[in-house]
Design an enzyme around this catalytic site. Structure first.
Site, mmCIF file in Angstrom:
data_model
loop_
_atom_site.group_PDB
_atom_site.id
_atom_site.type_symbol
_atom_site.label_atom_id
_atom_site.label_comp_id
_atom_site.label_asym_id
_atom_site.label_seq_id
_atom_site.Cartn_x
_atom_site.Cartn_y
_atom_site.Cartn_z
ATOM 1 N N LYS A 198 0.861 -1.194 0.000
ATOM 2 C CA LYS A 198 0.000 0.000 0.000
ATOM 3 C C LYS A 198 0.889 1.234 0.000
ATOM 4 C CE LYS A 198 -3.924 1.824 2.723
ATOM 5 N NZ LYS A 198 -4.779 1.562 3.911
ATOM 6 N N SER A 215 -9.653 1.331 2.751
ATOM 7 C CA SER A 215 -8.825 2.126 1.882
ATOM 8 C C SER A 215 -7.723 1.319 1.181
ATOM 9 C CB SER A 215 -8.170 3.261 2.668
ATOM 10 O OG SER A 215 -7.315 2.748 3.661
ATOM 11 N N SER A 220 -9.718 -0.883 7.002
ATOM 12 C CA SER A 220 -9.158 -0.741 5.656
ATOM 13 C C SER A 220 -8.442 -1.948 5.073
ATOM 14 C CB SER A 220 -8.203 0.448 5.619
ATOM 15 O OG SER A 220 -8.955 1.613 5.454
HETATM 16 N N1 GLN Z 1 -13.242 4.050 6.483
HETATM 17 C C1 GLN Z 1 -12.425 4.320 7.608
HETATM 18 C C2 GLN Z 1 -11.894 5.725 7.531
HETATM 19 O O1 GLN Z 1 -12.086 6.347 6.550
HETATM 20 C C3 GLN Z 1 -11.320 3.324 7.705
HETATM 21 C C4 GLN Z 1 -10.074 3.711 7.019
HETATM 22 C C5 GLN Z 1 -8.883 2.861 7.412
HETATM 23 O O2 GLN Z 1 -9.016 1.812 8.045
HETATM 24 N N2 GLN Z 1 -7.714 3.342 7.060
HETATM 25 O O3 GLN Z 1 -11.295 6.226 8.429
#
Ligand code: GLN
Length: 481
Positions: free
Chosen positions: A77, A152, A176
């Site tokens: 990532k 994400s 994410s």
């Molecule tokens: N959807 C969550 C957020 O936007 C999770 C994102 C994540 O785990 N990085 O914060």
């Protein structure tokens, strides 16, 4: 060349001289060439990968010591630092940022002869759950390219599920890793907080996020954990896992284990197909000897609000450094006073990051903190107490990873609150620091559904055993790309 083999199979095959790492990596690069136009998992591809693979083949041939990964291609990532390569966080702000050092997970993987095949897409600074908030365009779900792959860590999930690499690393602040794993029908793991070093992960919300592997099998996740977990002097939140071997005894089964079904995660708003998959998973676990009972976690109803309050606060502070003086674009200060300069620089952030920074400036501010930030911290500690209580009686907890099926790209992008709500089943593990895994379970009308299991702090090994048992009960179709 079969690109669909697992990490464990790959390692065995290269070790035995049945396949060469160079051929495999070359074929993987060809695969990326041929499918990634449609999927957009990758932000950058490492063309040097073949050269590194050739070195590994040489070592194998000459009988030299080779690291445990034997040249396995892995995607990363793009919020983790690999020395001398671009790390963009899918943000215009870091479009040209070249990392000056390796993240600890990268150092550990390098030591074990992993090959970094490329950096993969994410929602900008890991804020989001669809990959639509990437400044470089969305990734597409390989099961149906009109649909979001989740996020994400969307690029990670897409690259693993569509055979553009064998495994990937993502980060999980509120789901994410697990969310895109569920949407793309692969395994996604969020370890106990502190099990894996965050050194070199560009921070979004440090107090709750973790790096985690995305793989096609549970055993591959255990294999990755063996390599990347453990104490790190550069991250003082890491825990000593005594070099636990997560692969050994993975097939111990779950006979006699007590599993709590989290009521608040199978109630309002759940898609009927997701509910029925969850019931099937429970029946399968029971047939393997587990005892499943309903449990209630009252604080879950406040968890999303608490999660966004805490993470926005930490994000507001973490992202303050992107002021165009320390990081950012090269435009002259001429003609600006301080505030207008910073404000122009901040225009390089996309809408979701700006939203979080505004919330993150407001909720902890003088006069507001008691109503928002401190209340959110209370929810976090009450939720943790509730979950700790439940784990005195139960070995594991179960819930669907995501309450709904993957949806169309663009469908929810203008409705941030409904997007936030989708995290309802994943944020509990982050707020409480517990380990959680998403196991691919069924394809419903062409779209994947994953089942989530949670365990108590440092019970990662038990969690993997349960996930492996569940995985063995299903046979899934192959991704249609
Ligand atoms: N959807 C969550 C957020 O936007 C999770 C994102 C994540 O785990 N990085 O914060």
């Amino acid at each position: 060349m079969n690109l669909k083999i697992s990490a464990l199979e790959f390692v065995q095959e290269v070790k035995n001289g049945n396949i060469s790492a160079e051929d495999f990596v070359a074929k993987t690069l060809e695969r990326i060439q041929s499918v990634d136009d449609k999927l957009h998992a990758f932000l950058s591809v490492n063309e040097e990968a073949v050269v590194k693979a050739r070195e590994i083949d040489k070592k194998v041939k000459s009988g030299d010591k080779v690291g445990a990964c034997f040249g396995m291609p892995i995607s990363i990532k793009d919020n983790m630092c690999i020395k001398d390569s671009k790390t963009t966080c899918a943000s215009k702000m870091l479009e040209n940022f070249v990392a000056p050092y390796d993240a600890t997970v990268i150092t550990k993987l390098k030591e074990q002869d992993a090959i970094f095949i490329g950096k993969v897409n994410l929602d900008e600074f890991a804020m989001g759950l669809t990959t639509e908030f990437s400044a470089f365009g969305p990734s597409k779900n390989p099961w149906n390219t009109d649909y979001v792959p989740g996020g994400s860590s969307g690029g990670s999930a897409v690259s693993v599920s569509s055979f553009e690499c064998i495994t990937s690393l993502g980060s999980d602040t509120g789901g994410s890793v697990r969310n895109p794993a569920s949407f793309c029908s692969i395994v996604g793991y969020k370890p106990t907080y502190g099990l894996i070093s965050r050194y070199g992960l560009i921070s979004y919300s440090n107090s709750i996020e973790q790096i985690g592997p995305l793989t096609r099998t549970v055993k591959d996740t255990a294999f990755m954990l063996n390599i990347i977990s453990g104490l790190d002097v550069n991250d003082n939140t890491t825990r000593d896992n005594k070099n636990e071997d997560y692969l050994s005894e993975i097939d111990s089964g779950i006979d006699g284990k007590k599993i709590g079904i989290i009521q608040e995660m199978v109630g309002d708003g759940i898609d009927p197909a997701v509910l029925s998959a969850t019931k099937d998973a429970i029946a399968k676990l029971e047939s393997l000897g587990a005892v499943c009972e309903e449990v209630s976690l009252d604080m879950v109803k406040y968890s999303v609000a608490a999660y966004y309050t805490i993470t926005a606060t930490e994000a507001g502070s973490n992202l303050a450094r992107y002021d165009n003086l320390r990081y950012g674009y090269d435009f002259s200060v001429e003609g600006y006073e301080f505030n207008s300069y910073i404000s122009k620089a901040r225009k390089n952030f996309g809408p979701e990051v700006i939203r979080r920074m505004i919330i993150g400036g407001f909720v902890p501010s003088a006069g507001q903190a008691g109503k928002y930030f401190l209340k959110a911290m209370k929810v976090k500690s009450k939720l943790t107490k509730e979950v700790d209580e439940v784990f005195k009686k139960y070995d594991l907890l179960i819930a669907p990873t995501v309450p709904i099926l993957p949806f169309k790209i663009g469908e929810k992008i203008d409705d941030p609150v409904s997007l936030f709500q989708i995290d309802i089943n994943t944020v509990t593990a982050n707020l409480t620091g517990k380990p959680a895994i998403s196991v691919p379970f069924v394809i419903s009308n062409g779209l994947p559904i994953g089942i989530q299991l949670l365990a108590d702090t440092m019970q990662d090994k038990l969690l993997l055993q349960a996930a492996y048992a569940l995985e063995q009960t299903v046979t899934l179709p192959e991704v249609p790309i």
